[in-house]
Motif scaffolding. Structure first.
Motif, mmCIF file in Angstrom:
data_model
loop_
_atom_site.group_PDB
_atom_site.id
_atom_site.type_symbol
_atom_site.label_atom_id
_atom_site.label_comp_id
_atom_site.label_asym_id
_atom_site.label_seq_id
_atom_site.Cartn_x
_atom_site.Cartn_y
_atom_site.Cartn_z
ATOM 1 N N VAL A 271 -63.123 36.266 -32.996
ATOM 2 C CA VAL A 271 -62.352 35.590 -31.930
ATOM 3 C C VAL A 271 -62.369 34.285 -31.955
ATOM 4 O O VAL A 271 -61.477 33.403 -31.812
ATOM 5 N N TYR A 272 -63.721 33.872 -32.160
ATOM 6 C CA TYR A 272 -63.756 32.239 -31.871
ATOM 7 C C TYR A 272 -63.325 31.554 -32.956
ATOM 8 O O TYR A 272 -62.783 30.659 -33.029
ATOM 9 N N ARG A 273 -63.436 32.125 -34.271
ATOM 10 C CA ARG A 273 -63.005 31.503 -35.336
ATOM 11 C C ARG A 273 -61.321 31.534 -35.425
ATOM 12 O O ARG A 273 -60.771 30.571 -35.770
ATOM 13 N N ARG A 274 -60.887 32.599 -35.087
ATOM 14 C CA ARG A 274 -59.351 32.678 -35.006
ATOM 15 C C ARG A 274 -58.760 31.929 -34.308
ATOM 16 O O ARG A 274 -57.522 31.435 -34.215
ATOM 17 N N GLN A 275 -59.361 31.906 -32.850
ATOM 18 C CA GLN A 275 -58.709 31.065 -31.661
ATOM 19 C C GLN A 275 -59.184 29.753 -31.578
ATOM 20 O O GLN A 275 -58.624 29.000 -30.546
ATOM 21 N N PHE A 276 -59.797 29.171 -32.320
ATOM 22 C CA PHE A 276 -60.377 27.851 -32.343
ATOM 23 C C PHE A 276 -59.330 26.710 -32.269
ATOM 24 O O PHE A 276 -58.559 26.667 -33.207
ATOM 25 N N ARG A 277 -59.507 25.956 -31.380
ATOM 26 C CA ARG A 277 -58.530 24.864 -31.175
ATOM 27 C C ARG A 277 -59.365 23.470 -31.592
ATOM 28 O O ARG A 277 -60.328 23.171 -30.847
ATOM 29 N N PRO A 278 -59.118 22.603 -32.649
ATOM 30 C CA PRO A 278 -59.888 21.290 -32.750
ATOM 31 C C PRO A 278 -59.837 20.659 -31.109
ATOM 32 O O PRO A 278 -58.850 20.275 -30.691
ATOM 33 N N SER A 279 -60.973 20.007 -31.220
ATOM 34 C CA SER A 279 -61.114 18.761 -30.002
ATOM 35 C C SER A 279 -61.660 17.532 -30.572
ATOM 36 O O SER A 279 -61.895 17.397 -31.641
ATOM 37 N N PRO A 280 -61.553 16.587 -29.665
ATOM 38 C CA PRO A 280 -62.006 15.459 -30.124
ATOM 39 C C PRO A 280 -63.485 15.262 -30.580
ATOM 40 O O PRO A 280 -63.796 14.318 -31.401
ATOM 41 N N THR A 281 -64.063 16.087 -30.450
ATOM 42 C CA THR A 281 -65.757 16.116 -30.857
ATOM 43 C C THR A 281 -65.886 17.154 -32.083
ATOM 44 O O THR A 281 -66.857 17.071 -32.375
ATOM 45 N N LEU A 282 -65.026 18.065 -32.403
ATOM 46 C CA LEU A 282 -65.322 19.178 -33.217
ATOM 47 C C LEU A 282 -63.897 19.287 -34.151
ATOM 48 O O LEU A 282 -62.970 19.946 -33.037
ATOM 49 N N ALA A 283 -63.729 19.410 -35.068
ATOM 50 C CA ALA A 283 -62.626 19.705 -36.122
ATOM 51 C C ALA A 283 -62.551 20.862 -36.394
ATOM 52 O O ALA A 283 -61.361 21.395 -36.501
ATOM 53 N N LYS A 284 -63.523 21.722 -36.660
ATOM 54 C CA LYS A 284 -63.559 23.114 -37.088
ATOM 55 C C LYS A 284 -64.366 23.843 -36.311
ATOM 56 O O LYS A 284 -65.664 23.326 -35.965
ATOM 57 N N PRO A 285 -64.507 25.116 -36.498
ATOM 58 C CA PRO A 285 -65.498 26.104 -35.765
ATOM 59 C C PRO A 285 -66.829 25.990 -36.449
ATOM 60 O O PRO A 285 -66.761 25.613 -37.505
ATOM 61 N N HIS A 286 -67.806 25.972 -35.586
ATOM 62 C CA HIS A 286 -69.072 26.164 -35.790
ATOM 63 C C HIS A 286 -69.825 27.019 -34.865
ATOM 64 O O HIS A 286 -70.142 26.813 -34.008
ATOM 65 N N ALA A 287 -70.408 28.112 -35.855
ATOM 66 C CA ALA A 287 -70.787 29.179 -35.024
ATOM 67 C C ALA A 287 -72.297 29.340 -35.466
ATOM 68 O O ALA A 287 -72.926 29.304 -36.556
#
Length: 342
Positions: free
Chosen positions: A199-215
């Motif tokens: 769920v985290y990886r599929r729904q991840f939205r890039p933010s000003p602090t993180l470009a891709k998911p980091h689990a």
């Protein structure tokens, strides 16, 4: 693949809280030399066997004893605190110790009803404002907000990296929506692990602090010179977890030769299911366990924990794990990645 430490500052039977705090600083200094990237402490209250209740104070203690490793909370249970005061506390830590402070946030209270009342938390407020509180807290670490005369000093412009913690899909979804790194509490609640990572990886939205998911995957490690000794070390955690489930928390119990002698089969089965995400035994066995878990869940980072009664055995367990992971992955210097920002 970075590897880190999650510490609850355990207080073993026959020892004291003061010794537990000293043991944590000693472990942190060793962990830094062994290549661990982060050293996180967790907030729990009203538990005789855990000395990390004043988590921000403990972070300052560990940060003072180290120099390059990232130090942080895994985590602060935000329903127990006003976001503004958390921002001031962690802003102060960041101003003192520089850009190596992490802030992981959890939604659970980390305690029982009595302690919740003692912290002046009305039960009707539990978790209801958590998403808003997270966003409010993050805002205090940025520049002064236009039109607002409320500033976190210290805190403002420190950009303390915020992580989302969780053991269910709720935290995974919120981390994805806000574009935050995500740490799953798989060391004691593995049931939703695979689904939460997906769920985290599929729904991840890039933010000003993180470009891709980091689990991050949390793993119990009980490593020793032999399989038998690793299995014996684990009996401490099995007993402690069973006592907690039965409403009888206490100091960290000493290991036993046969866990079946002290825990009923139905209790032991539930405990072992909760501790599924574990690596137990000799160096060779722990290497196989860690390789299997990492291959199965494909984390971006792992964090290791180990509730071990004897301090020297605990040190040796983390040392063995570092030797394994250090050889499995070619790692950059801990100082080369001082935040999660991309």
């Amino acid at each position: 693949m970075r590897y880190s430490v999650l510490d609850l500052a355990p207080v073993p039977e026959g020892s004291t809280t003061a010794q537990a705090l000293a043991n944590s600083a000693d472990l942190a200094q060793h962990a830094e030399r062994w290549g661990y990237h982060r050293y996180w402490l967790a907030e729990h209250h009203n538990m005789p066997g855990i000395a990390s209740a004043a988590t921000a104070v403990m972070i300052g203690h560990i940060a003072q004893a180290t120099s390059t490793m990232r130090i942080g909370a895994g985590g602060i249970m935000l329903p127990n605190h006003a976001p503004y005061m958390v921002a001031e506390a962690f802003g102060t830590l960041a101003e003192i110790h520089g850009p190596r402070i992490d802030l992981g946030l959890g939604r659970a209270p980390g305690t029982d009803m009595a302690a919740m009342r003692a912290m002046r938390r009305g039960l009707q407020d539990s978790g209801d404002r958590f998403p808003q509180d997270v966003q409010e807290l993050i805002s205090y670490f940025g520049p002064q907000r236009e039109g607002s005369n409320l500033r976190a000093i210290p805190g403002e412009n420190t950009q303390v990296p915020v992580w989302m913690l969780g053991s269910s899909l709720y935290g995974a979804q919120l981390a994805a929506t806000l574009g935050l790194p995500y740490a799953f509490a798989s060391h004691f609640a593995p049931q939703a692990l695979e689904q939460a990572f997906d769920v985290y990886r599929r729904q991840f939205r890039p933010s000003p602090t993180l470009a891709k998911p980091h689990a991050m995957l949390a793993i119990n490690v009980f490593a020793a010179d032999t399989d038998a000794e690793g299995i014996r070390l684990r009996t401490t955690m099995q007993q402690a977890f069973a006592r907690l489930r039965l409403g009888m928390p206490g100091k960290l119990p000493a290991p036993v030769d046969d866990i079946a002698d002290v825990l009923a089969p139905e209790i032991l089965a539930g405990v072992n299911q909760a501790l599924t995400i574990s690596a137990v035994g000799s160096k060779e066995t722990v290497r196989e366990d860690l390789s299997r878990l990492i291959e199965t869940y494909q984390p971006d980072e792992v964090i290791l924990t180990g509730q071990i009664h004897d301090h020297n055995a605990r040190l040796r367990s983390f040392e063995i794990a570092a030797e394994i992971l250090g050889n499995m992955y070619e790692l950059p210097s801990p100082a080369s990645d001082l935040s999660m920002r991309r």
